[in-house]
Design a protein around this motif. Structure first.
Motif, PDB file in Angstrom:
ATOM      1  N   GLY A   1     -39.662 -35.197  14.586  1.00 44.07           N
ATOM      2  CA  GLY A   1     -40.113 -36.202  14.476  1.00 44.07           C
ATOM      3  C   GLY A   1     -42.007 -36.983  14.743  1.00 44.07           C
ATOM      4  N   LEU A   2     -42.310 -35.964  14.144  1.00 41.47           N
ATOM      5  CA  LEU A   2     -43.684 -36.856  13.079  1.00 41.47           C
ATOM      6  C   LEU A   2     -43.645 -37.242  11.743  1.00 41.47           C
ATOM      7  CD1 LEU A   2     -45.703 -33.373  13.489  1.00 41.47           C
ATOM      8  CD2 LEU A   2     -46.268 -35.476  14.447  1.00 41.47           C
ATOM      9  N   PRO A   3     -43.394 -38.980  12.224  1.00 49.45           N
ATOM     10  CA  PRO A   3     -43.500 -40.206  11.209  1.00 49.45           C
ATOM     11  C   PRO A   3     -44.902 -39.200  10.061  1.00 49.45           C
ATOM     12  CG  PRO A   3     -45.079 -40.706  12.654  1.00 49.45           C
ATOM     13  CD  PRO A   3     -44.196 -39.252  13.092  1.00 49.45           C
ATOM     14  N   HIS A   4     -45.826 -38.620   9.629  1.00 56.22           N
ATOM     15  CA  HIS A   4     -46.768 -38.839   8.532  1.00 56.22           C
ATOM     16  C   HIS A   4     -46.155 -37.411   7.748  1.00 56.22           C
ATOM     17  CE1 HIS A   4     -48.355 -35.403  11.050  1.00 56.22           C
ATOM     18  NE2 HIS A   4     -49.238 -34.829  10.158  1.00 56.22           N
ATOM     19  N   VAL A   5     -45.088 -36.680   7.956  1.00 61.53           N
ATOM     20  CA  VAL A   5     -44.700 -35.532   7.888  1.00 61.53           C
ATOM     21  C   VAL A   5     -42.664 -36.071   7.270  1.00 61.53           C
ATOM     22  CG1 VAL A   5     -43.204 -33.143   8.115  1.00 61.53           C
ATOM     23  CG2 VAL A   5     -45.184 -33.702   8.908  1.00 61.53           C
ATOM     24  N   ILE A   6     -42.586 -36.370   8.168  1.00 59.76           N
ATOM     25  CA  ILE A   6     -40.854 -37.284   7.739  1.00 59.76           C
ATOM     26  C   ILE A   6     -41.228 -37.885   6.206  1.00 59.76           C
ATOM     27  CG2 ILE A   6     -39.293 -38.960   8.269  1.00 59.76           C
ATOM     28  CD1 ILE A   6     -39.299 -37.806  11.011  1.00 59.76           C
ATOM     29  N   VAL A   7     -41.956 -38.748   6.208  1.00 57.59           N
ATOM     30  CA  VAL A   7     -42.600 -39.682   4.989  1.00 57.59           C
ATOM     31  C   VAL A   7     -42.723 -39.000   3.999  1.00 57.59           C
ATOM     32  CG1 VAL A   7     -44.667 -40.180   5.339  1.00 57.59           C
ATOM     33  CG2 VAL A   7     -43.933 -42.347   3.974  1.00 57.59           C
ATOM     34  N   ARG A   8     -42.851 -37.377   4.097  1.00 54.08           N
ATOM     35  CA  ARG A   8     -43.377 -36.782   2.913  1.00 54.08           C
ATOM     36  C   ARG A   8     -41.753 -36.624   1.928  1.00 54.08           C
ATOM     37  NH1 ARG A   8     -48.033 -37.204   1.114  1.00 54.08           N
ATOM     38  NH2 ARG A   8     -46.534 -36.301  -0.920  1.00 54.08           N
ATOM     39  N   PHE A   9     -40.727 -36.270   2.961  1.00 47.99           N
ATOM     40  CA  PHE A   9     -39.604 -36.417   2.255  1.00 47.99           C
ATOM     41  C   PHE A   9     -39.234 -37.649   1.308  1.00 47.99           C
ATOM     42  CE2 PHE A   9     -39.695 -32.504   5.218  1.00 47.99           C
ATOM     43  CZ  PHE A   9     -40.016 -31.889   3.911  1.00 47.99           C
ATOM     44  N   PHE A  10     -40.068 -38.508   1.632  1.00 52.45           N
ATOM     45  CA  PHE A  10     -39.441 -39.905   0.585  1.00 52.45           C
ATOM     46  C   PHE A  10     -40.060 -39.927  -0.440  1.00 52.45           C
ATOM     47  CE2 PHE A  10     -39.694 -41.759   5.797  1.00 52.45           C
ATOM     48  CZ  PHE A  10     -38.314 -41.408   5.947  1.00 52.45           C
ATOM     49  N   THR A  11     -40.900 -39.265  -0.784  1.00 54.58           N
ATOM     50  CA  THR A  11     -41.388 -39.251  -2.119  1.00 54.58           C
ATOM     51  C   THR A  11     -41.313 -38.638  -3.174  1.00 54.58           C
ATOM     52  OG1 THR A  11     -43.082 -37.044  -1.487  1.00 54.58           O
ATOM     53  CG2 THR A  11     -43.654 -39.681  -1.220  1.00 54.58           C
ATOM     54  N   VAL A  12     -40.104 -37.736  -3.071  1.00 50.48           N
ATOM     55  CA  VAL A  12     -38.803 -37.427  -4.105  1.00 50.48           C
ATOM     56  C   VAL A  12     -37.668 -38.229  -4.661  1.00 50.48           C
ATOM     57  CG1 VAL A  12     -39.443 -34.897  -3.305  1.00 50.48           C
ATOM     58  CG2 VAL A  12     -38.344 -35.820  -2.537  1.00 50.48           C
ATOM     59  N   ALA A  13     -37.593 -37.406  -5.217  1.00 46.92           N
ATOM     60  CA  ALA A  13     -36.398 -38.089  -6.167  1.00 46.92           C
ATOM     61  C   ALA A  13     -35.234 -38.385  -5.166  1.00 46.92           C
ATOM     62  CB  ALA A  13     -36.332 -38.755  -7.770  1.00 46.92           C
ATOM     63  N   THR A  14     -34.543 -37.189  -4.836  1.00 48.36           N
ATOM     64  CA  THR A  14     -32.765 -36.705  -4.739  1.00 48.36           C
ATOM     65  C   THR A  14     -32.986 -36.264  -3.423  1.00 48.36           C
ATOM     66  OG1 THR A  14     -33.172 -35.083  -6.130  1.00 48.36           O
ATOM     67  CG2 THR A  14     -32.197 -37.147  -7.393  1.00 48.36           C
ATOM     68  N   MET A  15     -31.817 -36.372  -2.150  1.00 50.38           N
ATOM     69  CA  MET A  15     -31.517 -35.377  -1.244  1.00 50.38           C
ATOM     70  C   MET A  15     -31.624 -33.569  -1.708  1.00 50.38           C
ATOM     71  SD  MET A  15     -28.318 -36.985   0.493  1.00 50.38           S
ATOM     72  CE  MET A  15     -28.691 -36.116   1.864  1.00 50.38           C
ATOM     73  N   LYS A  16     -31.349 -33.341  -3.246  1.00 53.13           N
ATOM     74  CA  LYS A  16     -31.383 -31.811  -3.634  1.00 53.13           C
ATOM     75  C   LYS A  16     -32.643 -31.686  -3.370  1.00 53.13           C
ATOM     76  CE  LYS A  16     -30.711 -28.556  -7.297  1.00 53.13           C
ATOM     77  NZ  LYS A  16     -29.414 -28.990  -8.788  1.00 53.13           N
ATOM     78  N   ALA A  17     -34.076 -32.773  -4.172  1.00 52.04           N
ATOM     79  CA  ALA A  17     -35.636 -32.820  -3.817  1.00 52.04           C
ATOM     80  C   ALA A  17     -35.822 -32.773  -2.787  1.00 52.04           C
ATOM     81  CB  ALA A  17     -35.707 -33.080  -5.036  1.00 52.04           C
ATOM     82  N   ALA A  18     -35.212 -33.454  -1.779  1.00 50.98           N
ATOM     83  CA  ALA A  18     -35.669 -33.034  -0.604  1.00 50.98           C
ATOM     84  C   ALA A  18     -35.628 -31.433   0.210  1.00 50.98           C
ATOM     85  CB  ALA A  18     -34.991 -34.442   0.505  1.00 50.98           C
ATOM     86  N   ARG A  19     -34.725 -30.955   0.128  1.00 51.90           N
ATOM     87  CA  ARG A  19     -34.114 -29.810   0.317  1.00 51.90           C
ATOM     88  C   ARG A  19     -35.298 -28.826  -0.607  1.00 51.90           C
ATOM     89  NH1 ARG A  19     -28.937 -31.568   0.004  1.00 51.90           N
ATOM     90  NH2 ARG A  19     -27.364 -32.284   1.863  1.00 51.90           N
ATOM     91  N   TRP A  20     -35.107 -28.924  -1.427  1.00 54.75           N
ATOM     92  CA  TRP A  20     -36.441 -27.574  -1.694  1.00 54.75           C
ATOM     93  C   TRP A  20     -37.636 -27.705  -1.875  1.00 54.75           C
ATOM     94  CZ3 TRP A  20     -35.377 -23.091  -4.475  1.00 54.75           C
ATOM     95  CH2 TRP A  20     -34.391 -23.309  -4.591  1.00 54.75           C
ATOM     96  N   SER A  21     -37.942 -29.044  -0.878  1.00 55.69           N
ATOM     97  CA  SER A  21     -39.396 -29.587  -0.915  1.00 55.69           C
ATOM     98  C   SER A  21     -40.010 -29.212   0.047  1.00 55.69           C
ATOM     99  CB  SER A  21     -38.745 -30.894  -0.948  1.00 55.69           C
ATOM    100  OG  SER A  21     -39.620 -32.055  -2.309  1.00 55.69           O
ATOM    101  N   ALA A  22     -38.669 -29.074   1.072  1.00 60.44           N
ATOM    102  CA  ALA A  22     -38.571 -28.070   2.894  1.00 60.44           C
ATOM    103  C   ALA A  22     -39.254 -26.870   2.063  1.00 60.44           C
ATOM    104  CB  ALA A  22     -37.240 -28.736   3.229  1.00 60.44           C
ATOM    105  N   ALA A  23     -37.989 -26.062   1.914  1.00 55.80           N
ATOM    106  CA  ALA A  23     -38.171 -24.884   0.516  1.00 55.80           C
ATOM    107  C   ALA A  23     -39.451 -24.395   0.279  1.00 55.80           C
ATOM    108  CB  ALA A  23     -37.165 -23.802   0.220  1.00 55.80           C
ATOM    109  N   TRP A  24     -40.047 -25.006  -0.611  1.00 54.53           N
ATOM    110  CA  TRP A  24     -41.619 -24.883  -0.814  1.00 54.53           C
ATOM    111  C   TRP A  24     -42.331 -24.700   0.398  1.00 54.53           C
ATOM    112  CZ3 TRP A  24     -42.234 -21.433  -4.168  1.00 54.53           C
ATOM    113  CH2 TRP A  24     -41.221 -21.946  -6.212  1.00 54.53           C
ATOM    114  N   ALA A  25     -42.016 -25.239   0.819  1.00 60.27           N
ATOM    115  CA  ALA A  25     -43.153 -25.628   1.503  1.00 60.27           C
ATOM    116  C   ALA A  25     -42.620 -24.940   3.142  1.00 60.27           C
ATOM    117  CB  ALA A  25     -43.140 -27.597   2.820  1.00 60.27           C
TER     118      ALA A  25
END
Length: 554
Positions: free
Chosen positions: A255-279
């Motif tokens: 529920g951390l808003p400052h972490v969640i908002v980082r997933f809004f900075t990518v172009a697609t849902m797929k990029a959000a998933r890969w962002s999570a994996a790399w992180a």
């Protein structure tokens, strides 16, 4: 000023120059740049930025010290934070990205079609970000205070000035690329000392494989001193506190808003998933190293400092005693420093490791630069999130919907400056150690947002009334238990303030479900919005069917 201090300052100022330079070159020129970096950050770089945003001063400075003091019981921090990140990556991040909003309060306000829900979420975001940022600014004070051998309060205010400059100038776009640089600096700074300490003590340059032998030796030393063994579970806290803390950190992470908002900075849902994996890869490098720091530092302190004549302590101890984070007093007057007479603050262990291992002035300076990178990266993200909640979700969406883009950016920047100054003043006399303060922020985030977000995506029956009362119950449950435990001594089953999230989350879930079931069912289109978030971006749920490329597929 000695050579060590000069080298440390040169390294820190060089990194500060990099951060401010990046912020200037990538400064936000429009609203989407300021809030979501134009939604154009590649997944691998976003993962690195998430790692920097995630690994705050609590992780870099406080984690190893907490493990050193608590032993096994400190593992609740590692398991809770890591498990919660997986929870966030699997159940929330891609779905929230598909919905396409700027902030968590905006998602909640639009998902539940309620200005009241938006304002409650915005106020909760401000409380969470403010609480969390106190820990980061206190961490920057620890670093700067040690460098100048001055009171940590002055160092805190220096951190305030730096954050106000680059967060206010660059917005999310500037902070994203600044955090990429900060991650590289902080992880190199964190790994080099522990690799060399491992090589010195065990002959093995891989601390992740070698520190187990040191833990065994610590157990033998503890037995000789009549202490509870370092790796024995539930010696510092009860089993229920261990579980409550792990639960708090896990659900708070989601529920951390400052972490969640980082997933809004990518172009697609797929990029959000890969962002999570790399992180997760980038975060794992530090989290797997923290137990090694704890074991090696405790072993050196027990064998090279404790048991020494009080007037022949290692030279490095004098500097840390001057900061107030360490004390060594011959309480029984025998001229020998006993282990029980040595008091070490959690927040100095990692910072002192290069000096403890005599690794040289460059490594000491690099560690200081890395610690500042960790504190500033998270603090910058927190201040931006706080600013977004005020300027976008309250000022623009509620009070001034006709405000120009220039006016909105001005309000956002000034809100960062004001917030960081107030947080810095509070951090001059922090109400707890870094990891404790951060745990409070996680408890509040878990109680307020996690039930609302999870149910908002995965339970279409959750309605506006349920969300509003659920957030209020979760916020009140977490905050109430923190204050009652910390200031009134309340303890339920041995659960203290850092485990408050278990009460907040429970209150939030039950209230949301009960109120939603007791009130009118949401409109059909609102329920379809919830269902639509669960499908990939090329699919849309409408009229009871799943559509792809303008053709019904279900």
């Amino acid at each position: 000023m000695d050579t060590q201090t000069i080298v440390s300052l040169l390294l820190i100022f060089a990194t500060f120059g990099i951060y401010i330079g990046i912020a200037f070159l990538t400064r936000a020129k429009q609203t989407s740049d300021f809030y979501v970096a134009g939604r154009g950050v590649p997944a691998v770089w976003n993962g690195m930025a998430i790692g920097a945003d995630w690994m705050s001063a609590a992780s870099f400075i406080g984690m190893a010290g907490t493990l050193m003091v608590l032993g096994y019981d400190g593992l609740a921090y590692l398991m809770g934070w890591t498990g919660g990140y997986l929870f966030l990556a699997m159940l929330l991040a891609p779905q929230l990205r598909k919905y396409g909003k700027y902030t968590v309060p905006e998602f909640i306000g639009d998902r539940y079609r309620s200005t009241t829900a938006r304002v409650i979420a915005a106020v909760a975001t401000i409380i969470i970000s403010f609480t969390y940022s106190i820990g980061q600014l206190a961490g920057s004070g620890v670093v700067i205070g040690r460098l100048f051998e001055i009171d940590a309060a002055i160092g805190t205010m220096i951190g305030v000035v730096l954050i106000g400059i680059y967060a206010g100038m660059g917005g999310m776009k500037g902070i994203t690329w600044t955090q990429v640089a900060q991650y590289i600096i902080l992880i190199v700074a964190y790994l080099i000392p522990i690799i060399f300490i491992s090589l010195q003590m065990t002959g093995n340059p891989l601390p992740w494989l070698s520190y187990g032998d040191v833990v065994g030796k610590l157990g033998e030393i503890d037995q000789g001193l009549g202490l509870s063994e370092y790796f024995m579970p539930f010696e510092e806290n009860t089993k229920w506190q261990f579980l409550a803390l792990m639960f708090t950190l896990m659900f708070g992470t989601a529920g951390l808003p400052h972490v969640i908002v980082r997933f809004f900075t990518v172009a697609t849902m797929k990029a959000a998933r890969w962002s999570a994996a790399w992180a997760l890869v980038f975060i794992g490098l530090l989290y797997l190293s923290a137990p090694a720091y704890a074991a090696f530092s405790r072993f050196i302190l027990m064998t090279q400092v404790a048991g020494s004549p009080i007037n022949q302590l290692p030279a490095w101890t004098n500097s840390w005693i001057d900061t107030g984070l360490m004390s060594a007093a011959d309480g029984n007057g025998d001229g020998i420093l006993q282990w029980s007479e040595l008091v070490i603050a959690n927040d100095m262990v990692v910072m002192a490791t290069p000096e403890i291992g005599n690794l040289g002035i460059f490594v000491i300076g690099l560690m200081a630069a890395g610690a500042m990178a960790a504190a500033l990266s998270t603090a910058g993200g927190l201040m931006l999130t706080l600013s977004s909640s005020f300027a976008h979700d309250i000022y623009y969406r509620v009070f001034r919907p006709n405000a120009s883009e220039k006016k909105r950016l001005t309000v956002a920047r000034w809100s960062i400056v004001i917030a960081v100054v107030i947080a810095g003043i509070t951090a001059l006399n922090p109400p707890g150690v870094i990891t404790q303060i951060v745990a409070w922020a996680f408890a509040i985030a878990g109680g307020t947002f996690t039930p609302t977000l999870i149910l908002g995506i995965w339970w279409k029956r959750s309605n506006t009334q349920g969300a509003i009362w659920g957030m209020l119950a979760g916020l009140g449950g977490s905050l109430g238990y923190i204050f009652l435990s910390n200031y009134a001594g309340l303890s339920t089953l041995g659960i203290i303030d850092t485990g408050a999230g278990i009460f907040g989350v429970t209150a939030g879930v039950l209230t949301n479900v009960i109120v939603s079931l007791a009130t009118e069912e949401p409109p059909v289109d609102m329920q379809e919005e919830a269902l639509d978030m669960r499908y990939p971006e090329q699919m849309t749920y409408k009229n009871g069917e799943v559509w792809m490329d303008d053709e019904s597929v279900g």
